[in-house]
Design an enzyme around this catalytic site. Sequence first.
Site, mmCIF file in Angstrom:
data_model
loop_
_atom_site.group_PDB
_atom_site.id
_atom_site.type_symbol
_atom_site.label_atom_id
_atom_site.label_comp_id
_atom_site.label_asym_id
_atom_site.label_seq_id
_atom_site.Cartn_x
_atom_site.Cartn_y
_atom_site.Cartn_z
ATOM 1 N N SER A 120 -8.522 -22.645 -16.856
ATOM 2 C CA SER A 120 -8.586 -21.246 -17.278
ATOM 3 C C SER A 120 -7.595 -20.438 -16.470
ATOM 4 O O SER A 120 -7.266 -20.789 -15.327
ATOM 5 C CB SER A 120 -9.996 -20.693 -17.053
ATOM 6 N N TYR A 147 -15.750 -19.414 -9.779
ATOM 7 C CA TYR A 147 -15.152 -19.876 -11.033
ATOM 8 C C TYR A 147 -13.665 -20.143 -10.839
ATOM 9 O O TYR A 147 -13.141 -21.164 -11.296
ATOM 10 C CB TYR A 147 -15.365 -18.822 -12.120
#
Length: 276
Positions: A120, A147
């Site tokens: 990502s 994350y």
Amino acid sequence: MADFNFHSEARTVVERWGKSILGRQEIESISPSTQPSFVSIELDDFDSVRKAAATTLTLTQTIDILINNAGVMTIPWEKNKNGIEKTFAINHSGHFLLTKRLLPAIIAAGPGSRVINLTSAGYKSGPFRFDDWNFSEGQQYNPFASYGQSKAANILFTIRLAERANDHGVLAFAVHPGFIPDTSLTTHLVSIDADEMNRVALENTGFEFGSDEPKSQQQGAVTTLVAALSPNLAGRTGAYLADCQVEEVREYARDPELVRKLWGLSEELVGEKFSI
């Protein structure tokens, strides 16, 4: 920056495959001769990963394409039973172990087989925290930073896998599918706090996170399909793709020393070493 253009190819890919995000029954109705199999797996439970890999290898001797797609985002602080922060365990460590266990079948598929790791642009929230990847046992936990480090790990893993598997003809790519709000990934985000994302990114990297236009699920699948199917990527193993383009990632997600360091830590945490 991208150095070549996949837009026309991406259109071809999505016309052929982009509408094929289907369930098992839909696949069987379209192609009765195709026999999809479902194998359950809990990526934060390494025993479950080993069992799922073993089951998969009873179903097939070759794997042409492995897409490590599962993930979580901004979940509350928690550890798995091995003492690993869960975002890192699910987003990276479980996939690392699964890939290791399935690699013989991937190699057996022959030159050109591929491993696609879904990462990502979230990696821009910060580098992998080698000095404190468990966030001081949760005392310094930040969900965006957590994350981000797991997504940086996906890229570092991809680069090292590409290097080590190259002699076997196995290709590896890291893919940013884009911001796709209509998935369960955003379950723990009541709303995306852009200010907080930018604050974390600035604190960890010196740069703001930036913005990403939302995509539909079909649009989000296109870059993964290009990475999995494009013949034009044969010479670009280890690359990071976003919007169907090869892009260069920030230094902390490609530094050779960090690439090797993450690989060694991953082997230590899952208790297994790759044979390649």
